[in-house]
Design an enzyme around this catalytic site. Sequence first.
Site, PDB file in Angstrom:
ATOM      1  N   CYS A 283      64.001  45.913 121.839  1.00 56.45           N
ATOM      2  CA  CYS A 283      65.093  44.942 122.040  1.00 56.45           C
ATOM      3  C   CYS A 283      66.403  45.687 122.316  1.00 56.45           C
ATOM      4  O   CYS A 283      67.481  45.287 121.847  1.00 56.45           O
ATOM      5  CB  CYS A 283      65.250  44.017 120.834  1.00 56.45           C
TER       6      CYS A 283
ATOM      7  N   GLN B 187      70.921  48.435 110.892  1.00 59.60           N
ATOM      8  CA  GLN B 187      70.177  49.680 110.772  1.00 59.60           C
ATOM      9  C   GLN B 187      70.870  50.707 109.881  1.00 59.60           C
ATOM     10  O   GLN B 187      70.368  51.822 109.734  1.00 59.60           O
ATOM     11  CB  GLN B 187      69.949  50.283 112.158  1.00 59.60           C
TER      12      GLN B 187
ATOM     13  N   LYS C 196      65.640  44.603 106.506  1.00 59.25           N
ATOM     14  CA  LYS C 196      65.791  46.015 106.840  1.00 59.25           C
ATOM     15  C   LYS C 196      66.105  46.852 105.603  1.00 59.25           C
ATOM     16  O   LYS C 196      66.106  48.076 105.668  1.00 59.25           O
ATOM     17  CB  LYS C 196      66.921  46.218 107.848  1.00 59.25           C
TER      18      LYS C 196
ATOM     19  N   ASP D 173      77.708  45.747 113.524  1.00 66.70           N
ATOM     20  CA  ASP D 173      76.307  45.391 113.248  1.00 66.70           C
ATOM     21  C   ASP D 173      75.727  46.484 112.352  1.00 66.70           C
ATOM     22  O   ASP D 173      75.481  47.596 112.791  1.00 66.70           O
ATOM     23  CB  ASP D 173      75.545  45.299 114.574  1.00 66.70           C
TER      24      ASP D 173
ATOM     25  N   HIS E 270      71.562  46.566 120.305  1.00 64.40           N
ATOM     26  CA  HIS E 270      70.408  45.684 120.252  1.00 64.40           C
ATOM     27  C   HIS E 270      70.747  44.421 121.045  1.00 64.40           C
ATOM     28  O   HIS E 270      71.909  44.032 121.165  1.00 64.40           O
ATOM     29  CB  HIS E 270      70.135  45.344 118.782  1.00 64.40           C
TER      30      HIS E 270
END
Length: 628
Positions: free
Chosen positions: A582, A421, A444, A418, A341
């Site tokens: 993104c 997700q 999220k 990260d 991202h």
Amino acid sequence: MTIPTLTSEGLAGLAGAVPAGVPDELTLARLAGEFFAALPTGLAGPLAASLPGAASTPAPEIVPPGNVGPTLTAAAPVAPVQVESAPVDHAAAAGRPGGGALGVPEAYAAALPTFSPPASAPPLAPSTPYYFLGEAGAAQSAPQALGAAPTVENRVVPQSFGLPGEAELHQILAELGGDRRSAAAAQPGNAPGQFYFLDTAGVHNRDADVPVVPASAHPAFDVHAVRRDFPILQERVNGRQLIWLDNAATTHKPQSVIDRLAYFYQHENSNIHRAAHELAARATDAYEGARSKVARFIGASSTEEIIFVRGATEGINLVAKTWGWQNVGEGDEIIVSNLEHHANIVPWQQLAAAKGAKLKVIPVDDTGQVLLDEYRKLLTSRTKIVSVTQVSNALGTVVPVKEIVAMAHQAGALAVVDGAQSVSHMRVNVQDIDADFFIFSGHKVFAPTGIGAVYGKRAILEDMPPWQGGGNMIADVTFEKTIYHGPPTRFEAGTGNIADAVGLGAAIDYVERIGMENIARYEHDLLVYTTRALLTVPGLKLIGTAKEKASVSSFVLDGYRPDEVGRALNEEGIAVRSGHHCAQPILRRFGQEATVRPSLAFYNTCEEIDTLVAVLHRLARGKGRIGR
């Protein structure tokens, strides 16, 4: 007591005559389910066991309208994950797996109104459990419910698609369109059953010798009961029932989170840490309680390793502008993957430009999976930071972060993961991954927007400078110098997002009550179902076909721009994301500037996927007609 023998005549007598046009065996199965449900607690099991063939063959169940996946009776469930009880936890309400008001004091929760959909909303689907699948199974179309509302005129007519087994999915993904490859060319070790699974500890594992939990060992997951916990799912868009397939952008909030926010503002609202009055104590307890829940949720060793931030973007910037600014110099190297991202690219670009460092990129193969051998070649003695996503927001690829982190550490580099997700789709244990930093956003994972968390190893946080200055993060201030608090307070200058941190804690309560293993398995089966259904659409090409995926099915449709497909779906009340997500570098790797991205959560159903695919079939039959 004597358990009576159940006969078809007895069942018919219980529920009346068999409805015309419905097969006898399906009716009997439905009536049997109603009979068992009506029995006193503890009787259903013995009675079911007494039926002929019960020991070896589970009785079938009718799949309710709205969930066209096949339904199998589960065997003995896996023991639930042990979760510490929150001090003010509220018992689950009947028919609501997440509870009526998790995290809200009991007396208040008892007085909360029960959510009821507006009179104009369609009737809720019956609450029949979805049972997880193992090997290949074929979906059965549920019979039309008696007295059901007529289909809206000109509404697309969905059809159901069978849920394939994992081996079949491997074959499908191995032979896709422009990336067509023979099954024989598959890499060694990619045997059927390795698509994406959880071991008995609930930790993602790619090793072939780790046994897969049999599908029948998972307890029933009632998707319709879950849906009743999310009021917005009763919303109507363009006269249609909302179908929310934009979960990678943001997830919706259960009633328990909404109630917890309301309770905070009604009974606890205050600034934290700096007053002796009662409301300050309540707010501080709620805020720090949420920190404890985050630490437990991701497997941190201490609450002192959890920093509250606005979201994953701010969290990555925090690491780049503290540890990165302090430790990266001219000629040093930072590694990211092609999947990232923009939030995991731009901060590192800025750092590299300011320090004279170099940014390197791990390439991906034609399925969208990172190439570990190429990554190994990028590592040098000058590598300072490796920062990768655990799940791609654009393709859904599940990245082998544990291996990537281990290789980074061997080279003497710091590893950042990260998890924006991943945390809503799979169980995460930061100590098992051994990440130096792990970052995610609350919105999220069914929590409010504007809140997220950074996990950092305590020893690393101790040596990092603060990145903002102000109140709350100081021990002493004079005009000559300032003494800072230790972590995590050092990194939380000013008044934080107190209420939404508490809301994040309530969202974690909700997810843990349902069980991450239940969520992961249901979403996996739904993703397999979605993949098979999308591949029936002429001219549709999936972008990203890695064998390990979660949540996302990104595609393009011949004859249409992604935004045209998004508008056509919106006319039917279906929300998807269309654009570059993104994540422009990875889409350009596949020759695309934009894709259509349906993304799943555990409140989505097979029926919603059927409706999505029906619209796509209609578009494929009339290519180029939208906006021309």
